[in-house]
Design an enzyme around this catalytic site. Sequence first.
Site, PDB file in Angstrom:
ATOM      1  N   GLU A  38     -64.041  62.700 -26.582  1.00 37.49           N
ATOM      2  CA  GLU A  38     -64.069  63.183 -25.400  1.00 37.49           C
ATOM      3  C   GLU A  38     -64.198  64.797 -25.835  1.00 37.49           C
ATOM      4  O   GLU A  38     -63.543  65.171 -26.549  1.00 37.49           O
ATOM      5  CB  GLU A  38     -63.018  62.725 -24.362  1.00 37.49           C
ATOM      6  CG  GLU A  38     -63.121  61.534 -23.839  1.00 37.49           C
ATOM      7  CD  GLU A  38     -62.173  61.144 -22.762  1.00 37.49           C
ATOM      8  OE1 GLU A  38     -61.546  62.258 -22.108  1.00 37.49           O
ATOM      9  OE2 GLU A  38     -62.030  59.864 -22.184  1.00 37.49           O
ATOM     10  N   HIS A 100     -64.786  66.995 -18.231  1.00 36.46           N
ATOM     11  CA  HIS A 100     -64.650  66.354 -19.357  1.00 36.46           C
ATOM     12  C   HIS A 100     -65.649  65.274 -19.322  1.00 36.46           C
ATOM     13  O   HIS A 100     -66.123  64.856 -18.367  1.00 36.46           O
ATOM     14  CB  HIS A 100     -63.335  66.029 -19.653  1.00 36.46           C
ATOM     15  CG  HIS A 100     -62.551  65.122 -18.758  1.00 36.46           C
ATOM     16  ND1 HIS A 100     -62.171  65.182 -17.428  1.00 36.46           N
ATOM     17  CD2 HIS A 100     -62.304  63.797 -19.089  1.00 36.46           C
ATOM     18  CE1 HIS A 100     -61.860  63.914 -16.910  1.00 36.46           C
ATOM     19  NE2 HIS A 100     -62.013  63.073 -17.614  1.00 36.46           N
ATOM     20  N   ASP A 113     -56.721  60.925 -14.830  1.00 29.21           N
ATOM     21  CA  ASP A 113     -57.633  62.196 -14.454  1.00 29.21           C
ATOM     22  C   ASP A 113     -57.096  62.779 -12.834  1.00 29.21           C
ATOM     23  O   ASP A 113     -56.883  63.794 -12.646  1.00 29.21           O
ATOM     24  CB  ASP A 113     -59.041  61.684 -14.262  1.00 29.21           C
ATOM     25  CG  ASP A 113     -59.648  61.414 -15.582  1.00 29.21           C
ATOM     26  OD1 ASP A 113     -59.228  61.978 -16.860  1.00 29.21           O
ATOM     27  OD2 ASP A 113     -60.801  60.619 -15.828  1.00 29.21           O
TER      28      ASP A 113
END
Length: 158
Positions: A38, A100, A113
């Site tokens: 990521e 992201h 998140d």
Amino acid sequence: MQFMSSWRADDKRILLHFSESTLDTFCQHVQACDTDCEAGGILLGSVHGAHMLIEQATAPTAWDRRFRYLFERMPFGHAAIALSQWTASQGTVRYLGEWHTHPQDHPHPSGLDRAEWNRLSAKRRDKRPMLAVIVGRNSLYVELVSISGCSLAFTAVE
């Protein structure tokens, strides 16, 4: 890979526009391979009434923690870029939010998140909602998170 540059809130009252350089940064960090980690950074831009122009997405720095299913942004490099842009623009280019990647074709936020977005939104000194973007392999997920934790989803405009 071609992400849409213009987006509208589901209530149709707020518009966003991602600059070409912002979309280029997103495209450079798509998790296309099974081994890609990521990536992420902050979103900088200007506010025009209810609308936003996202002019820059910072790239991951050497200090950021990057794993296959986790990105942890460290403040060092990103904060310096934000301050530099703020100063150079005499306060018109500001921190708007975070971005992201996810290793999904069509990304959606995890519980982690959402918790992080709520935490970051609550910390904002200017009390403005925080823009949250997840970059997937084929599409973006775009949401505005208010200081109260309420969110507003966005849809690409053709």
